[in-house]
Design a protein around this motif. Sequence first.
Motif, PDB file in Angstrom:
ATOM      1  N   CYS A   1      42.419  50.779  33.693  1.00 33.31           N
ATOM      2  CA  CYS A   1      43.164  49.541  33.909  1.00 33.31           C
ATOM      3  C   CYS A   1      43.194  49.277  35.406  1.00 33.31           C
ATOM      4  O   CYS A   1      43.667  50.111  36.169  1.00 33.31           O
ATOM      5  CB  CYS A   1      44.575  49.719  33.360  1.00 33.31           C
ATOM      6  N   LEU A   2      42.662  48.132  35.824  1.00 35.80           N
ATOM      7  CA  LEU A   2      42.719  47.700  37.224  1.00 35.80           C
ATOM      8  C   LEU A   2      43.538  46.414  37.233  1.00 35.80           C
ATOM      9  O   LEU A   2      43.186  45.458  36.544  1.00 35.80           O
ATOM     10  CB  LEU A   2      41.311  47.420  37.754  1.00 35.80           C
ATOM     11  N   THR A   3      44.650  46.414  37.960  1.00 32.97           N
ATOM     12  CA  THR A   3      45.504  45.230  37.957  1.00 32.97           C
ATOM     13  C   THR A   3      46.016  44.894  39.359  1.00 32.97           C
ATOM     14  O   THR A   3      46.284  45.793  40.151  1.00 32.97           O
ATOM     15  CB  THR A   3      46.707  45.407  36.997  1.00 32.97           C
ATOM     16  N   PRO A   4      46.167  43.585  39.636  1.00 34.86           N
ATOM     17  CA  PRO A   4      46.801  43.168  40.876  1.00 34.86           C
ATOM     18  C   PRO A   4      48.301  42.913  40.671  1.00 34.86           C
ATOM     19  O   PRO A   4      49.021  42.572  41.594  1.00 34.86           O
ATOM     20  CB  PRO A   4      46.085  41.852  41.202  1.00 34.86           C
TER      21      PRO A   4
ATOM     22  N   ALA B   1      46.831  39.169  31.924  1.00 37.00           N
ATOM     23  CA  ALA B   1      45.574  38.537  31.527  1.00 37.00           C
ATOM     24  C   ALA B   1      44.507  38.680  32.617  1.00 37.00           C
ATOM     25  O   ALA B   1      43.315  38.584  32.333  1.00 37.00           O
ATOM     26  CB  ALA B   1      45.808  37.065  31.219  1.00 37.00           C
ATOM     27  N   ASP B   2      44.924  38.891  33.864  1.00 35.32           N
ATOM     28  CA  ASP B   2      43.969  39.004  34.967  1.00 35.32           C
ATOM     29  C   ASP B   2      43.511  40.440  35.220  1.00 35.32           C
ATOM     30  O   ASP B   2      42.736  40.684  36.141  1.00 35.32           O
ATOM     31  CB  ASP B   2      44.586  38.456  36.266  1.00 35.32           C
ATOM     32  N   SER B   3      44.002  41.372  34.425  1.00 37.67           N
ATOM     33  CA  SER B   3      43.612  42.766  34.650  1.00 37.67           C
ATOM     34  C   SER B   3      42.190  42.995  34.145  1.00 37.67           C
ATOM     35  O   SER B   3      41.659  42.230  33.344  1.00 37.67           O
ATOM     36  CB  SER B   3      44.571  43.713  33.930  1.00 37.67           C
ATOM     37  N   VAL B   4      41.603  44.064  34.640  1.00 38.78           N
ATOM     38  CA  VAL B   4      40.296  44.502  34.165  1.00 38.78           C
ATOM     39  C   VAL B   4      40.550  45.765  33.359  1.00 38.78           C
ATOM     40  O   VAL B   4      41.086  46.742  33.876  1.00 38.78           O
ATOM     41  CB  VAL B   4      39.337  44.802  35.341  1.00 38.78           C
ATOM     42  N   ARG B   5      40.212  45.711  32.068  1.00 38.26           N
ATOM     43  CA  ARG B   5      40.393  46.877  31.205  1.00 38.26           C
ATOM     44  C   ARG B   5      39.041  47.275  30.649  1.00 38.26           C
ATOM     45  O   ARG B   5      38.258  46.419  30.244  1.00 38.26           O
ATOM     46  CB  ARG B   5      41.353  46.562  30.061  1.00 38.26           C
TER      47      ARG B   5
ATOM     48  N   PRO C   1      38.251  41.256  40.118  1.00 38.32           N
ATOM     49  CA  PRO C   1      38.075  39.808  39.976  1.00 38.32           C
ATOM     50  C   PRO C   1      37.912  39.085  41.319  1.00 38.32           C
ATOM     51  O   PRO C   1      37.212  38.084  41.402  1.00 38.32           O
ATOM     52  CB  PRO C   1      39.352  39.354  39.274  1.00 38.32           C
ATOM     53  N   ALA C   2      38.548  39.578  42.352  1.00 39.29           N
ATOM     54  CA  ALA C   2      38.507  38.929  43.664  1.00 39.29           C
ATOM     55  C   ALA C   2      39.026  39.909  44.710  1.00 39.29           C
ATOM     56  O   ALA C   2      39.514  40.992  44.380  1.00 39.29           O
ATOM     57  CB  ALA C   2      39.388  37.679  43.649  1.00 39.29           C
TER      58      ALA C   2
END
Length: 127
Positions: A26-29, A41-45, A61-62
């Motif tokens: 899980c990668l999240t800002p 919804a913007d996380s990378v799973r 994502p950015a």
Amino acid sequence: MPPTPAPTVEVSVTGLRSAKGQILVCLTPNRKAFPDCSKDADSVRMAVKAADAGNFTVHAPAIGTYAIAVVHDENSNNKMDTAIFLPKEGFGFSRNPTITVGPPSFKSASFAVAGDMRQSIKMKYML
């Protein structure tokens, strides 16, 4: 002008107790969505075979500030199994913060992504 490619984070996970199952990533800002990403919804799973966890790439994502949480899902049921509030499966976080009770803060696990970079995560097992 072509769009700027999204930065990549090369992740290496060390300290796995077995090559069974998968690594849930899980990668999240979003500090409120850390560490499980389910409300972001913007996380990378993604899931990576445990045997391939030595090195894999996550596309951020950015540019921004992110935190990574990983779970060694040894039985491949897509969740962390617990026993009396303790994780039965391994876990780890970007920047390898000290774990006391509960998951670390977003701040202690977060890092700036301004371009391609690396994170090394050491797995921890409680049981």
